[in-house]
Design a protein around this motif. Structure first.
Motif, mmCIF file in Angstrom:
data_model
loop_
_atom_site.group_PDB
_atom_site.id
_atom_site.type_symbol
_atom_site.label_atom_id
_atom_site.label_comp_id
_atom_site.label_asym_id
_atom_site.label_seq_id
_atom_site.Cartn_x
_atom_site.Cartn_y
_atom_site.Cartn_z
ATOM 1 N N PRO A 191 55.650 111.746 52.835
ATOM 2 C CA PRO A 191 56.328 113.125 52.320
ATOM 3 C C PRO A 191 56.744 112.442 50.985
ATOM 4 O O PRO A 191 56.970 110.491 50.583
ATOM 5 C CB PRO A 191 58.099 113.427 52.722
ATOM 6 C CG PRO A 191 57.935 112.386 53.935
ATOM 7 C CD PRO A 191 56.473 111.352 54.268
ATOM 8 N N ASN B 209 51.983 111.979 57.603
ATOM 9 C CA ASN B 209 52.417 112.927 56.011
ATOM 10 C C ASN B 209 53.618 112.380 56.171
ATOM 11 O O ASN B 209 54.340 111.564 56.727
ATOM 12 C CB ASN B 209 52.992 113.749 56.667
ATOM 13 C CG ASN B 209 54.038 114.544 55.515
ATOM 14 O OD1 ASN B 209 53.529 114.248 54.719
ATOM 15 N ND2 ASN B 209 54.241 115.850 55.466
ATOM 16 N N ARG C 158 50.589 121.337 53.461
ATOM 17 C CA ARG C 158 51.083 120.079 53.433
ATOM 18 C C ARG C 158 52.293 119.916 51.751
ATOM 19 O O ARG C 158 51.577 118.515 51.439
ATOM 20 C CB ARG C 158 50.469 118.933 54.448
ATOM 21 C CG ARG C 158 49.761 118.754 55.785
ATOM 22 C CD ARG C 158 49.060 117.852 55.934
ATOM 23 N NE ARG C 158 49.603 116.939 55.191
ATOM 24 C CZ ARG C 158 49.573 115.852 56.536
ATOM 25 N NH1 ARG C 158 49.210 116.515 58.493
ATOM 26 N NH2 ARG C 158 50.354 114.419 56.842
ATOM 27 N N ASP D 143 53.760 116.479 51.963
ATOM 28 C CA ASP D 143 52.521 115.457 51.774
ATOM 29 C C ASP D 143 52.569 114.677 50.341
ATOM 30 O O ASP D 143 51.789 115.530 49.598
ATOM 31 C CB ASP D 143 51.804 115.035 52.715
ATOM 32 C CG ASP D 143 51.221 114.583 53.161
ATOM 33 O OD1 ASP D 143 50.608 113.396 52.177
ATOM 34 O OD2 ASP D 143 50.398 114.551 53.535
#
Length: 95
Positions: free
Chosen positions: A94, A92, A21, A24
């Protein structure tokens, strides 16, 4: 202060998530925090991770000595496996 074993486990578990990820922010910041704990508080250098079907191996230098710590793959991958199985529970965040 956490034990070296705990610090390695925590870092490796979130590193596996952060590697998947990449966007993330929470995962990236947490992985960086635990990496700093390893390199500053525990004075590890040259940290390398190897993985096969059964084990993760974390190789590192502490002082003048090269060491290895092993963790079962299923123990480290549990958080990532949960995220894949139930993505709605793991938002998530970002950058």
């Amino acid at each position: 202060m956490n034990s070296l074993q705990d610090a390695l486990y925590n870092w490796l578990t979130i590193k596996v998530v952060a590697d998947v990820r990449k966007d993330d922010l929470a995962a990236q910041e947490t992985a960086a925090f635990f990496y700093e704990l390893l390199t500053v508080d525990h004075e590890l250098k040259d940290i390398v991770v190897e993985k096969d079907e059964e084990m993760y191996r974390v190789l590192y230098t502490i002082g003048a000595e090269r060491k290895t710590t092993k963790f079962p793959t299923e123990l480290i991958d549990v958080m990532l496996d949960q995220m894949v199985a139930e993505p709605e529970k793991f938002i998530n965040y970002p950058k």
